[in-house]
Every structure is written in structure tokens, then in C-alpha cells.
Write an enzyme that holds these catalytic residues in place. Structure first.
Site, PDB file in Angstrom:
ATOM      1  CB  ALA A  29      28.235   2.980  43.434  1.00 43.08           C
ATOM      2  CB  THR A  33      33.246   5.548  46.657  1.00 39.19           C
ATOM      3  OG1 THR A  33      33.454   4.324  47.375  1.00 39.19           O
ATOM      4  CG2 THR A  33      31.790   5.647  46.240  1.00 39.19           C
ATOM      5  CG  HIS A 125      22.949  -0.697  35.886  1.00 38.26           C
ATOM      6  ND1 HIS A 125      23.218  -0.512  37.229  1.00 38.26           N
ATOM      7  CD2 HIS A 125      21.865  -1.508  35.823  1.00 38.26           C
ATOM      8  CE1 HIS A 125      22.332  -1.176  37.944  1.00 38.26           C
ATOM      9  NE2 HIS A 125      21.498  -1.789  37.116  1.00 38.26           N
ATOM     10  CB  CYS A 161      20.587  12.503  11.866  1.00 40.28           C
ATOM     11  SG  CYS A 161      20.593  11.765  13.513  1.00 40.28           S
TER      12      CYS A 161
END
Length: 252
Positions: A29, A33, A125, A161
Site C-alpha cells: 500500500a 499512498t 489481492h 438477477c
């Protein structure tokens, strides 16, 4: 102002990168930033200081309390869409174009590596770029639902749906994508150098990958503002902002 000692480390890291035959990059991360995307663990600003991750970012929450999940996810996705790649992303893309970076393995879901021009990106991820329907398994571009998310009055639903859609990101209680993980393991096993940038190396199993590379003999360059458990195994340790350090490392 960079001290002479740190400049020597940068020069040494450049030499490692120039000589590497199979350089792998592992990002967290902290590389995003500087683009305005909050990380998860920084003191005072990390997302997990504001939220309990198991209460907002788990599969159980998405299934049982989708409103709570989307209350957390909506502003993060909007912030990511408004963000732009920073000099660190761009420098890594240039290194790949020059034939130095074989793969970027990232914990991030923001797609900024690809938007900067990196081609071989392994997203451990997942990504916010698409959403899937838990009911009929259809997949949609997330941007299709941006106007709805900006209005904040309803949850994104499958047009077929009407089930509530889930971003294609890995939540707590979910497994990492098998093919992506396998490809990342293969790169780390082959790497003779690995550059870790902007990761606290606290998220498992992703944090196993740099350890694997080092265990297979890769030289470790570590760029992170806060300490990590691999600091003592780094050949070059640079406690710098990635947007400052990575562009310098890319000046081969």
C-alpha cells in the site's frame, strides 16, 4: 536532502538492478499512498484505525451485511478512481520497458501499476476493476456502476438477477487467486534480485513471497518508511518515501 550514506545505498541498489537477470518487484500500500490512497496500518491515517477489518472487509460481512461492506468500500473505490500513478509507479514501468523488471507482484487492488504502463502485474489481492455476481457468476466492469456509487443511494446489483455485486478483491476469509499465487511463487523462486517497495510485510500469506525469494538466493532491496521483519536480511535498506526512492533507482 539525502545523506551521503543513503546516496551510497541508492547507488549500490542501482548496481544490483543493472546486474540482475531476473528482478522481481513486490509492492504494498505504501507505493500508492503518494497518489492519495490511504494504506491500512499507518499510525493516525491507516484504514484499520478507523474500521475493524473483520467487520467491514470479510466475506461474512459482505454476505450478511452488504450495506456495511459497501459503506466502507464505496468511498475507497471512488478515491482510487480519482487517483493517478505517481513517480514510483512510473519508474517501475520504465524499468520493465527496459527489460529489467520481470514481474510486479502487488498486494494493491488499485490498478495503478497497469495505468502507469506495467504489463506483467500479479495482483495477489485482486482488483477493483471488475465486479462479480454471487448469484449468476456474471462479471461486470466496475466503472459501469460508478454513477450509482457516486450517488450513494443504492448498492450495485446484477442487471440480470439483481443480486448485490462483489468487487473482485480478496476479502478476509477468502483464498488468494491460485494461478496468480503460483505465478508469483515461480518468479520469486527464479529471482536473483527482489525489490520490496512500500510494504510492511505484515499481511500473510503475501509476505511469504519476499522471504521465499531471499531463501532462494535473491538479493533484497527494501524501500519502506517503517521497519519490517526482513530489514536485517536486506542487502540495501532505504527508509525513504517510495515516490522519492524508486525513480532514483530507475536511473540506470
Amino acid at each position: 536532502m539525502i545523506s551521503p550514506e543513503i546516496q551510497q545505498r541508492i547507488d549500490y541498489a542501482r548496481q544490483i538492478i543493472r546486474q540482475a537477470r531476473h528482478l522481481v518487484v513486490f509492492t504494498g500500500a505504501g507505493i500508492s499512498t503518494p497518489s492519495g490512497i490511504p494504506d491500512f496500518r499507518s499510525k493516525g491515517s491507516g484504514l484499520w484505525e478507523q474500521y475493524d477489518p473483520m467487520e467491514v472487509a470479510s466475506l461474512t460481512t459482505f454476505r450478511n451485511y452488504p450495506e456495511r461492506f459497501w459503506e466502507w468500500k464505496r468511498p475507497l473505490m471512488l478515491k482510487i478512481w480519482d487517483a493517478h500513478p505517481n513517480p514510483a509507479h512510473q519508474a517501475l514501468a520504465r524499468l520493465e520497458t527496459q527489460g529489467k523488471v520481470r514481474a510486479v507482484i502487488t498486494q494493491n487492488i488499485d490498478g495503478l501499476h497497469q495505468r502507469a504502463g506495467s504489463q506483467n502485474v500479479l495482483e495477489l489481492h485482486g482488483s477493483i476493476e471488475t465486479m462479480n455476481c454471487p448469484g449468476c457468476a456474471r462479471r461486470y466492469p466496475s466503472l459501469q456502476f460508478r454513477p450509482l456509487l457516486e450517488q450513494g443511494q443504492d448498492l450495485p446489483r446484477c442487471p440480470v438477477c439483481q443480486r448485490i455485486l462483489k468487487p473482485d478483491v480478496v476479502l478476509f476469509e477468502e483464498m488468494l487467486p491460485h494461478d496468480t499465487w503460483q505465478a508469483a511463487e515461480e518468479h520469486c523462486a527464479r529471482a536473483d534480485a527482489i525489490l520490496v517497495a512500500g510494504s510492511s510485510l505484515e499481511v500473510w500469506p503475501a509476505a511469504q513471497l519476499p522471504e521465499m525469494a531471499v531463501s532462494h538466493g535473491a538479493t533484497l532491496i527494501l524501500v519502506n518508511l517503517s521497519p519490517t521483519h526482513l530489514d536485517t536480511r536486506a542487502e540495501v535498506l532505504l527508509p525513504l518515501d517510495v515516490s522519492e526512492a524508486i525513480p532514483q533507482l530507475a536511473q540506470l
